[in-house]
Design a protein around this motif. Structure first.
Motif, mmCIF file in Angstrom:
data_model
loop_
_atom_site.group_PDB
_atom_site.id
_atom_site.type_symbol
_atom_site.label_atom_id
_atom_site.label_comp_id
_atom_site.label_asym_id
_atom_site.label_seq_id
_atom_site.Cartn_x
_atom_site.Cartn_y
_atom_site.Cartn_z
ATOM 1 N N GLU A 34 0.834 -1.204 0.000
ATOM 2 C CA GLU A 34 0.000 0.000 0.000
ATOM 3 C C GLU A 34 0.869 1.255 0.000
ATOM 4 N N SER A 38 1.280 3.718 -3.335
ATOM 5 C CA SER A 38 0.905 5.127 -3.154
ATOM 6 C C SER A 38 2.063 6.044 -3.517
ATOM 7 N N ARG A 101 -0.311 3.148 11.165
ATOM 8 C CA ARG A 101 -1.038 3.002 9.902
ATOM 9 C C ARG A 101 -2.460 3.527 9.975
ATOM 10 N N THR A 104 -7.825 0.507 9.479
ATOM 11 C CA THR A 104 -7.782 -0.294 8.254
ATOM 12 C C THR A 104 -9.077 -1.085 8.113
ATOM 13 N N THR A 112 -6.422 -2.860 4.217
ATOM 14 C CA THR A 112 -6.088 -1.621 3.524
ATOM 15 C C THR A 112 -6.565 -0.417 4.318
ATOM 16 N N TRP A 114 -6.744 2.468 2.556
ATOM 17 C CA TRP A 114 -7.238 3.341 1.493
ATOM 18 C C TRP A 114 -8.730 3.647 1.634
ATOM 19 N N THR A 116 -10.384 4.254 4.483
ATOM 20 C CA THR A 116 -10.729 5.012 5.692
ATOM 21 C C THR A 116 -10.027 6.368 5.673
ATOM 22 N N ALA A 117 -10.695 7.374 6.225
ATOM 23 C CA ALA A 117 -10.093 8.715 6.280
ATOM 24 C C ALA A 117 -8.866 8.722 7.179
ATOM 25 N N TRP A 120 -5.873 7.310 5.344
ATOM 26 C CA TRP A 120 -5.258 8.270 4.408
ATOM 27 C C TRP A 120 -4.387 9.285 5.149
ATOM 28 N N LYS A 121 -4.863 9.740 6.310
ATOM 29 C CA LYS A 121 -4.067 10.706 7.082
ATOM 30 C C LYS A 121 -2.722 10.112 7.490
ATOM 31 N N LEU A 123 -1.197 7.792 5.920
ATOM 32 C CA LEU A 123 -0.435 7.405 4.728
ATOM 33 C C LEU A 123 0.304 8.579 4.092
ATOM 34 N N VAL A 124 -0.194 9.794 4.295
ATOM 35 C CA VAL A 124 0.313 10.953 3.556
ATOM 36 C C VAL A 124 1.817 11.155 3.755
#
Length: 235
Positions: A34, A38, A101, A104, A112, A114, A116-117, A120-121, A123-124
């Motif tokens: 992931e 990304s 992470r 998930t 994943t 991807w 969930t909000a 994403w936070k 992951l940035v």
């Protein structure tokens, strides 16, 4: 016996955790892929347009700034980029989380962030950290290839036919520029997964890279062997 088992994806039991290595790798693989995917998408989405811009606007102020930034991106070590991003966005402005992470979603045996909000936070910052080097590399490669293609005879003939600049640049030049870029990008996927070791350590991202670092610290040889074989297979 070891090679025979390795062909089937079995590397025995973890010395420290007492669990099958294949299970540990399977649990950590989604997080690493992931992060790598990304970062790869981000590097391509920004690197190709920036490379085209710096080639077509060679010598202009904006192009010079981008080239300078790309030089920093190639030169700065990944862990330093990660620490600086944490300092700015997590410590100073408190905009993004600095580790983990996040939430998930499990899709069968795959997890994943991807979807969930919170995922994403989290992951940035790791994705940007991992993408910076690849972005700079792709940008400089696209620029060099674009300048080379623009000097070829068929581009001169296209101009002589009266084609508009946009058609020459994007219909003819860019299409041929991307051929070596795609080749290099395919190889860089393995590099992204390998370089993820540093990024995952800085951000405590629960992927294979962090698992490998912990295995090195604890001399967990089965886990180390499995990780290195998997990376070699991906390359």
């Amino acid at each position: 016996r070891f090679i025979g088992n390795a062909v089937h994806g079995e590397f025995g039991l973890s010395i420290r955790q007492g669990r099958r290595v294949s299970t540990l790798i399977a649990e950590r693989l989604p997080a690493t892929l992931e992060l790598a995917i990304s970062a790869g998408v981000l590097a391509l989405a920004l690197g190709i347009p920036m490379g085209v811009y710096t080639a077509l606007r060679r010598g202009k102020f904006g192009a010079q700034v981008m080239m300078t930034v790309s030089l920093l991106g190639v030169s700065l070590p990944t862990f330093l980029i990660g620490i600086l991003l944490i300092l700015v966005f997590a410590v100073t402005f408190k905009m993004l989380p600095s580790f983990g992470r996040g939430d998930t979603v499990a899709l069968g045996g795959w997890t994943t962030g991807w979807l969930t909000a919170d995922g994403w936070k989290h992951l940035v910052l790791p994705a940007i950290t991992l993408a910076v080097f690849q972005l700079a590399l792709i940008m400089r490669l696209v620029r060099a290839e674009m300048l080379e293609v623009l000097r070829t005879d068929y581009i001169k003939f296209a101009r002589a036919r009266g084609l508009q600049n946009s058609s020459v640049y994007f219909g003819h030049a860019l299409k041929n520029t991307l051929v070596p870029v795609i080749t290099i990008t395919g190889l860089q996927l393995g590099s992204l997964i390998a370089f993820a070791i540093i990024t995952e350590t800085v951000f405590q991202w629960p992927g294979m890279g962090l698992l490998f670092i912990q295995a090195v610290q604890l001399a967990d040889l089965p886990v180390m062997a499995a990780y290195l074989c998997l990376i070699a297979l991906i390359f």
